[in-house]
Design a protein around this motif. Sequence first.
Motif, PDB file in Angstrom:
ATOM      1  N   ARG A 100     -42.515 -46.615 -37.217  1.00 13.89           N
ATOM      2  CA  ARG A 100     -42.838 -46.713 -38.695  1.00 13.89           C
ATOM      3  C   ARG A 100     -42.337 -47.997 -39.482  1.00 13.89           C
ATOM      4  O   ARG A 100     -42.446 -47.979 -40.344  1.00 13.89           O
ATOM      5  CB  ARG A 100     -42.623 -45.364 -39.441  1.00 13.89           C
ATOM      6  CG  ARG A 100     -43.507 -44.298 -38.993  1.00 13.89           C
ATOM      7  CD  ARG A 100     -43.282 -43.118 -40.111  1.00 13.89           C
ATOM      8  NE  ARG A 100     -44.308 -42.228 -39.732  1.00 13.89           N
ATOM      9  CZ  ARG A 100     -43.937 -41.116 -38.998  1.00 13.89           C
ATOM     10  NH1 ARG A 100     -42.785 -40.860 -38.539  1.00 13.89           N
ATOM     11  NH2 ARG A 100     -44.629 -39.984 -38.673  1.00 13.89           N
ATOM     12  N   ILE A 101     -41.023 -48.416 -38.582  1.00 13.53           N
ATOM     13  CA  ILE A 101     -40.186 -49.421 -39.214  1.00 13.53           C
ATOM     14  C   ILE A 101     -40.985 -50.730 -39.053  1.00 13.53           C
ATOM     15  O   ILE A 101     -41.621 -51.253 -37.921  1.00 13.53           O
ATOM     16  CB  ILE A 101     -38.923 -49.485 -38.332  1.00 13.53           C
ATOM     17  CG1 ILE A 101     -37.947 -48.276 -38.747  1.00 13.53           C
ATOM     18  CG2 ILE A 101     -38.135 -50.740 -38.714  1.00 13.53           C
ATOM     19  CD1 ILE A 101     -36.685 -48.306 -37.679  1.00 13.53           C
ATOM     20  N   PRO A 102     -41.238 -51.344 -40.224  1.00 14.13           N
ATOM     21  CA  PRO A 102     -42.237 -52.498 -40.107  1.00 14.13           C
ATOM     22  C   PRO A 102     -41.520 -53.710 -39.604  1.00 14.13           C
ATOM     23  O   PRO A 102     -40.261 -53.820 -39.597  1.00 14.13           O
ATOM     24  CB  PRO A 102     -42.333 -52.795 -41.663  1.00 14.13           C
ATOM     25  CG  PRO A 102     -41.098 -52.188 -42.361  1.00 14.13           C
ATOM     26  CD  PRO A 102     -40.891 -51.052 -41.430  1.00 14.13           C
ATOM     27  N   LEU A 103     -42.253 -54.599 -38.885  1.00  9.06           N
ATOM     28  CA  LEU A 103     -41.805 -55.933 -38.363  1.00  9.06           C
ATOM     29  C   LEU A 103     -41.174 -56.769 -39.473  1.00  9.06           C
ATOM     30  O   LEU A 103     -42.031 -57.141 -40.451  1.00  9.06           O
ATOM     31  CB  LEU A 103     -43.002 -56.461 -37.791  1.00  9.06           C
ATOM     32  CG  LEU A 103     -42.658 -57.822 -36.824  1.00  9.06           C
ATOM     33  CD1 LEU A 103     -41.907 -57.533 -35.510  1.00  9.06           C
ATOM     34  CD2 LEU A 103     -44.036 -58.281 -36.042  1.00  9.06           C
ATOM     35  N   ALA A 104     -40.067 -57.142 -39.169  1.00  8.10           N
ATOM     36  CA  ALA A 104     -39.404 -57.987 -40.156  1.00  8.10           C
ATOM     37  C   ALA A 104     -40.183 -59.449 -40.213  1.00  8.10           C
ATOM     38  O   ALA A 104     -40.858 -59.919 -39.068  1.00  8.10           O
ATOM     39  CB  ALA A 104     -38.087 -58.252 -39.652  1.00  8.10           C
ATOM     40  N   ALA A 105     -39.747 -60.101 -41.288  1.00  5.83           N
ATOM     41  CA  ALA A 105     -40.335 -61.444 -41.380  1.00  5.83           C
ATOM     42  C   ALA A 105     -39.701 -62.397 -40.422  1.00  5.83           C
ATOM     43  O   ALA A 105     -38.622 -62.232 -39.914  1.00  5.83           O
ATOM     44  CB  ALA A 105     -40.115 -62.009 -42.813  1.00  5.83           C
ATOM     45  N   TYR A 106     -40.633 -63.449 -39.980  1.00  2.00           N
ATOM     46  CA  TYR A 106     -40.194 -64.343 -38.894  1.00  2.00           C
ATOM     47  C   TYR A 106     -40.436 -65.617 -39.396  1.00  2.00           C
ATOM     48  O   TYR A 106     -41.674 -65.778 -39.880  1.00  2.00           O
ATOM     49  CB  TYR A 106     -40.309 -63.814 -37.580  1.00  2.00           C
ATOM     50  CG  TYR A 106     -42.026 -63.507 -37.300  1.00  2.00           C
ATOM     51  CD1 TYR A 106     -42.617 -64.757 -36.792  1.00  2.00           C
ATOM     52  CD2 TYR A 106     -42.341 -62.468 -37.446  1.00  2.00           C
ATOM     53  CE1 TYR A 106     -43.977 -64.563 -36.653  1.00  2.00           C
ATOM     54  CE2 TYR A 106     -43.549 -62.056 -36.993  1.00  2.00           C
ATOM     55  CZ  TYR A 106     -44.565 -63.080 -36.898  1.00  2.00           C
ATOM     56  OH  TYR A 106     -45.847 -62.648 -36.738  1.00  2.00           O
ATOM     57  N   ASN A 107     -39.977 -66.597 -38.812  1.00  2.00           N
ATOM     58  CA  ASN A 107     -40.287 -68.052 -38.769  1.00  2.00           C
ATOM     59  C   ASN A 107     -40.968 -68.433 -37.394  1.00  2.00           C
ATOM     60  O   ASN A 107     -40.276 -68.378 -36.519  1.00  2.00           O
ATOM     61  CB  ASN A 107     -39.247 -69.049 -38.953  1.00  2.00           C
ATOM     62  CG  ASN A 107     -39.638 -70.425 -39.121  1.00  2.00           C
ATOM     63  OD1 ASN A 107     -40.721 -70.653 -39.205  1.00  2.00           O
ATOM     64  ND2 ASN A 107     -38.485 -71.451 -39.304  1.00  2.00           N
ATOM     65  N   ALA A 108     -42.301 -68.604 -37.406  1.00  2.00           N
ATOM     66  CA  ALA A 108     -43.060 -69.047 -36.148  1.00  2.00           C
ATOM     67  C   ALA A 108     -42.772 -70.427 -35.959  1.00  2.00           C
ATOM     68  O   ALA A 108     -43.285 -70.825 -34.842  1.00  2.00           O
ATOM     69  CB  ALA A 108     -44.626 -68.821 -36.354  1.00  2.00           C
ATOM     70  N   ASN A 109     -42.118 -71.326 -36.710  1.00  2.00           N
ATOM     71  CA  ASN A 109     -42.306 -72.666 -36.288  1.00  2.00           C
ATOM     72  C   ASN A 109     -40.746 -72.662 -35.310  1.00  2.00           C
ATOM     73  O   ASN A 109     -39.597 -72.902 -36.178  1.00  2.00           O
ATOM     74  CB  ASN A 109     -41.992 -73.485 -37.774  1.00  2.00           C
ATOM     75  CG  ASN A 109     -42.168 -75.183 -37.238  1.00  2.00           C
ATOM     76  OD1 ASN A 109     -41.310 -75.520 -36.194  1.00  2.00           O
ATOM     77  ND2 ASN A 109     -42.833 -76.055 -37.969  1.00  2.00           N
ATOM     78  N   LEU A 110     -40.613 -72.520 -34.306  1.00  2.00           N
ATOM     79  CA  LEU A 110     -39.392 -72.628 -33.548  1.00  2.00           C
ATOM     80  C   LEU A 110     -38.666 -73.908 -33.417  1.00  2.00           C
ATOM     81  O   LEU A 110     -37.490 -73.704 -33.464  1.00  2.00           O
ATOM     82  CB  LEU A 110     -39.869 -71.712 -32.250  1.00  2.00           C
ATOM     83  CG  LEU A 110     -40.161 -70.398 -32.128  1.00  2.00           C
ATOM     84  CD1 LEU A 110     -40.413 -69.823 -30.623  1.00  2.00           C
ATOM     85  CD2 LEU A 110     -39.487 -69.408 -33.143  1.00  2.00           C
ATOM     86  N   PRO A 111     -39.312 -74.966 -33.073  1.00  2.00           N
ATOM     87  CA  PRO A 111     -38.522 -76.148 -33.259  1.00  2.00           C
ATOM     88  C   PRO A 111     -37.983 -76.325 -34.600  1.00  2.00           C
ATOM     89  O   PRO A 111     -36.602 -76.924 -34.849  1.00  2.00           O
ATOM     90  CB  PRO A 111     -39.757 -77.271 -33.130  1.00  2.00           C
ATOM     91  CG  PRO A 111     -40.751 -76.620 -32.334  1.00  2.00           C
ATOM     92  CD  PRO A 111     -40.773 -75.054 -32.826  1.00  2.00           C
ATOM     93  N   GLY A 112     -38.777 -75.926 -35.599  1.00  2.00           N
ATOM     94  CA  GLY A 112     -38.039 -76.120 -37.007  1.00  2.00           C
ATOM     95  C   GLY A 112     -36.828 -75.176 -37.188  1.00  2.00           C
ATOM     96  O   GLY A 112     -35.839 -75.607 -37.767  1.00  2.00           O
ATOM     97  N   ALA A 113     -37.073 -73.896 -36.641  1.00  2.00           N
ATOM     98  CA  ALA A 113     -35.898 -73.106 -36.721  1.00  2.00           C
ATOM     99  C   ALA A 113     -34.703 -73.668 -35.935  1.00  2.00           C
ATOM    100  O   ALA A 113     -33.501 -73.345 -36.329  1.00  2.00           O
ATOM    101  CB  ALA A 113     -36.350 -71.647 -36.089  1.00  2.00           C
ATOM    102  N   PHE A 114     -35.127 -73.998 -34.699  1.00  2.00           N
ATOM    103  CA  PHE A 114     -33.870 -74.667 -34.053  1.00  2.00           C
ATOM    104  C   PHE A 114     -33.229 -75.751 -34.705  1.00  2.00           C
ATOM    105  O   PHE A 114     -31.897 -76.167 -34.755  1.00  2.00           O
ATOM    106  CB  PHE A 114     -34.360 -75.152 -32.611  1.00  2.00           C
ATOM    107  CG  PHE A 114     -33.046 -75.720 -31.886  1.00  2.00           C
ATOM    108  CD1 PHE A 114     -31.903 -74.945 -31.365  1.00  2.00           C
ATOM    109  CD2 PHE A 114     -32.993 -77.124 -31.832  1.00  2.00           C
ATOM    110  CE1 PHE A 114     -31.179 -75.669 -30.602  1.00  2.00           C
ATOM    111  CE2 PHE A 114     -31.844 -77.716 -30.935  1.00  2.00           C
ATOM    112  CZ  PHE A 114     -30.865 -76.793 -30.375  1.00  2.00           C
ATOM    113  N   ALA A 115     -33.929 -76.676 -35.241  1.00  2.00           N
ATOM    114  CA  ALA A 115     -33.290 -77.882 -36.286  1.00  2.00           C
ATOM    115  C   ALA A 115     -32.539 -77.236 -37.155  1.00  2.00           C
ATOM    116  O   ALA A 115     -31.432 -77.900 -37.528  1.00  2.00           O
ATOM    117  CB  ALA A 115     -34.617 -78.465 -36.805  1.00  2.00           C
ATOM    118  N   GLU A 116     -32.944 -76.124 -37.874  1.00  2.00           N
ATOM    119  CA  GLU A 116     -31.984 -75.423 -38.912  1.00  2.00           C
ATOM    120  C   GLU A 116     -30.707 -75.139 -38.449  1.00  2.00           C
ATOM    121  O   GLU A 116     -29.663 -75.099 -39.000  1.00  2.00           O
ATOM    122  CB  GLU A 116     -32.692 -74.641 -39.530  1.00  2.00           C
ATOM    123  CG  GLU A 116     -33.871 -74.992 -40.471  1.00  2.00           C
ATOM    124  CD  GLU A 116     -34.631 -73.855 -41.090  1.00  2.00           C
ATOM    125  OE1 GLU A 116     -34.151 -72.639 -40.826  1.00  2.00           O
ATOM    126  OE2 GLU A 116     -35.560 -74.048 -41.632  1.00  2.00           O
TER     127      GLU A 116
END
Length: 594
Positions: free
Chosen positions: A38-54
């Motif tokens: 019942r615990i909802p899936l948390a928000a995520y950033n699907a742009n993984l190359p962008g997430a790595f850049a950050e």
Amino acid sequence: MDQAVLDKTLAPFRPAELMPIDLDVTHRDDGAILIASRIPLAAYNANLPGAFAERAATSGDKPALAFREGEAWRYVSYAGLKRDMDAATQWLLGAPAGPVLILAPNSAAFAVMTFAAQASGRAVCPVSVTYAALGGDFGRLAHVITKVRPAVIFAEDTRASAAALQHLDLGEAVIVTTNPDQLSKPSIAYADLLATAPTPAVAASIAALKPDDRAALMLTSGSTGLPKVVPITFRNLAANSIQCMQTIGKAAGWDNVMLDWLPWHHAAGAFVLRATLLEGGTLHVDEGKPVPGLFDASVRNLRDVSVRYFNNVPLGYAMLADALEQDAVLRKTFFKDMRLMLYGGAGLSQTVYDRIQAMAVRETGHRIMMTSGYGMTETVSAFMVIHFETDKVGLGLPAPGSLVKLQPVGDRYEVRVKGPQVTAGYLDEPEKTAAAFDEEGFYRTGDLALFHDPGDPAQGLVFAGRAAEEFKLSSGTWVYGGALRDGLLKALSPHVTDLVLCDDGRPYLGVMLWAKPDAPRALLEEGLAVFNRSQSGGAARVRRALVLREPPSPNAHEISDKGTINRRAVIDRRAAEVDRLFADDPDAEVMVVS
């Protein structure tokens, strides 16, 4: 009760931050059971190359990857990785369109080319280097190249792959390598990619990526034939990453010091690389493997680097238990910071589990959480996890966002799953895709399970066999291979490292064993006899056994890069040994079991 077992049972678990249990369980009229968190899936950033850049921008000179060089470690920083990724991305933006196929061991260049391919809008297809080193007609690699049609092939060290690259029709693919002088075919030096000056086009390409863009083309194990190619989107990757972070991420600490050997061309190893780099940890690349002769390197690294999280396959844990029992220094460094140990959910022996926990208690006064990661290439990695304190091995419970259907199969259930981490199917194979999903769109894993306690689903599921490993004797009686194999490994522990059940259509059950060099035959025979007395049906009793002298061969696909045994490949390759098992007049090395 043995004192070590008593201590292990009474000792508390070392604290670990795990997701609480909050289940939704629905029993349907057709007998199927739906189970979800019942615990909802948390928000995520699907742009993984962008997430790595950050991540790289905030981590800078912090070590991202570490590689053993003699007695020291060589570190590669986040800033250094990002610099090389941007250069390679810029080069790829000017190359012909199409996937990037990687033939490389776990290396900094592998990581660079993975993120660069994705940043340039291309799917990356990592392939085991053994595909290019097997000799013959290179059938598996030829199959993958034909299916994927890569525009770029990154063969890091062509000394291992030159023969394959020379022999195969690569189409219009451009070869990139660190040593182009090893090839007669035209190729480009990897150093030339790294010398490319990035432009604003790199950031623009990353910003343009969409969640449902294809990020990877991953290969199945190919244990029953040629590997299937599984397209994976950025959404699949990111959703699965956050599922694992929610369930066990705080305890695992992927933002901390990591040490891992799993190959990055495989789903589980790719997850470790991705999770560590996106969370800002330092991944020490273990050059060892859970096979005789190579596990010593892992032991050396584990004596050198204390980690909070350890990940291995069941065979690796069996070898680790032996090493820990013999090495006080290893026990001290291994358990010093350990908070969580993960194993492939389908096969860990309870005996091995108990041995490791007994040593943990003696070393720390605590048990250490052991969790399973149950998943497959088609689900990116684990979609079921043990995220609760337990001494029982098993599959665990669904991660947030996963809806698991347990479809009745006799007195067991087939595990099926839906969720944002599940692939849409196989590349250019509509019939296999259709067969992989049921009428409600659930992916069919082919694995069978039971509840530890049907009255208390919160105790999780336990593996109860794999449909593909079940076969019939000549009498028509079914042999439930997965459960029998686990039981035999427990009965023969610690004298046997692995085994294969034989064989379809035979009059009785035989087994081929890989035993430790010092394992007395009498102990093996006694263990088999004790096992037989615990079985109620004749099909589950082993009538004959044979110790194999040659270890499982990676080149013949008998053992995967993860250390798992391919039963069918072993039986087919060792037909002569199988015939010895079932001979009317068996030779002296064949054990006839009562």
